[in-house]
Each structure stands twice: as structure tokens, then as C-alpha cells.
Write a protein that holds these residues in place. Sequence first.
Motif, PDB file in Angstrom:
ATOM      1  N   GLY A  39      40.762  46.320  46.895  1.00 24.15           N
ATOM      2  CA  GLY A  39      39.914  47.382  47.714  1.00 24.15           C
ATOM      3  C   GLY A  39      38.726  47.313  47.386  1.00 24.15           C
ATOM      4  N   SER A  40      38.128  46.447  46.299  1.00 25.56           N
ATOM      5  CA  SER A  40      36.926  46.261  45.732  1.00 25.56           C
ATOM      6  C   SER A  40      35.793  45.113  46.304  1.00 25.56           C
ATOM      7  N   ALA A  41      34.586  45.536  45.919  1.00 25.87           N
ATOM      8  CA  ALA A  41      33.336  44.468  46.379  1.00 25.87           C
ATOM      9  C   ALA A  41      33.715  43.111  46.004  1.00 25.87           C
ATOM     10  N   VAL A  42      34.664  42.881  45.132  1.00 22.07           N
ATOM     11  CA  VAL A  42      35.047  41.732  44.225  1.00 22.07           C
ATOM     12  C   VAL A  42      35.639  40.822  45.113  1.00 22.07           C
ATOM     13  N   ALA A  43      36.470  41.354  45.808  1.00 23.42           N
ATOM     14  CA  ALA A  43      37.490  40.529  46.624  1.00 23.42           C
ATOM     15  C   ALA A  43      36.897  39.452  47.507  1.00 23.42           C
ATOM     16  N   PRO A  44      36.018  39.272  48.241  1.00 22.12           N
ATOM     17  CA  PRO A  44      35.500  38.349  48.863  1.00 22.12           C
ATOM     18  C   PRO A  44      35.265  37.115  47.880  1.00 22.12           C
ATOM     19  N   PHE A  45      34.789  37.302  46.848  1.00 27.96           N
ATOM     20  CA  PHE A  45      34.562  36.332  45.691  1.00 27.96           C
ATOM     21  C   PHE A  45      35.739  35.528  45.266  1.00 27.96           C
ATOM     22  N   ILE A  46      36.767  36.346  45.014  1.00 32.37           N
ATOM     23  CA  ILE A  46      38.003  36.219  44.549  1.00 32.37           C
ATOM     24  C   ILE A  46      38.791  35.252  45.430  1.00 32.37           C
ATOM     25  N   TYR A  47      38.845  35.648  46.593  1.00 28.21           N
ATOM     26  CA  TYR A  47      39.428  34.890  47.650  1.00 28.21           C
ATOM     27  C   TYR A  47      38.783  33.537  47.937  1.00 28.21           C
ATOM     28  N   THR A  48      37.459  33.411  47.688  1.00 32.62           N
ATOM     29  CA  THR A  48      36.782  31.970  47.646  1.00 32.62           C
ATOM     30  C   THR A  48      37.408  31.115  46.785  1.00 32.62           C
ATOM     31  N   LEU A  49      37.756  31.644  45.618  1.00 29.29           N
ATOM     32  CA  LEU A  49      38.356  30.713  44.482  1.00 29.29           C
ATOM     33  C   LEU A  49      39.546  29.807  44.862  1.00 29.29           C
ATOM     34  N   PHE A  50      40.571  30.558  45.670  1.00 25.25           N
ATOM     35  CA  PHE A  50      41.490  29.904  46.362  1.00 25.25           C
ATOM     36  C   PHE A  50      41.543  29.297  47.669  1.00 25.25           C
TER      37      PHE A  50
END
Length: 50
Positions: A39-50
Motif C-alpha cells: 500500500g505504499s509509494a514504494v510498491a511500483p519500484f519493487i514490482y519492477t524488480l521482479f
Amino acid sequence: MIDLLIDLWGFMKVRKKFWLAPIIIILLLLGALIVFSQGSAVAPFIYTLF
């Protein structure tokens, strides 16, 4: 959950499979990272790692 960890540790100790411990720890950390950042603003960046 604690029983599962105790059983897993017992398995690794008896079978001398200590190399599994870092793999399991990394998987748990990645799972926690995905769950806590959903639910945070970091989520889009984490999903790009995978």
C-alpha cells in the motif's frame, strides 16, 4: 508457525542441509517486503524488480 520453524530446523540439523537456511531467509524477507510495501509509494519500484 513456530512449530513449522522448529521442524524445519530439526530437518536441517539431522540431514546436514544448512545451506537451505539462507535460501529460506531470503524468501521470507522478499515475501515480507512485498506484503508490507503493497500500500505504499514504494510498491511500483519493487514490482519492477521482479
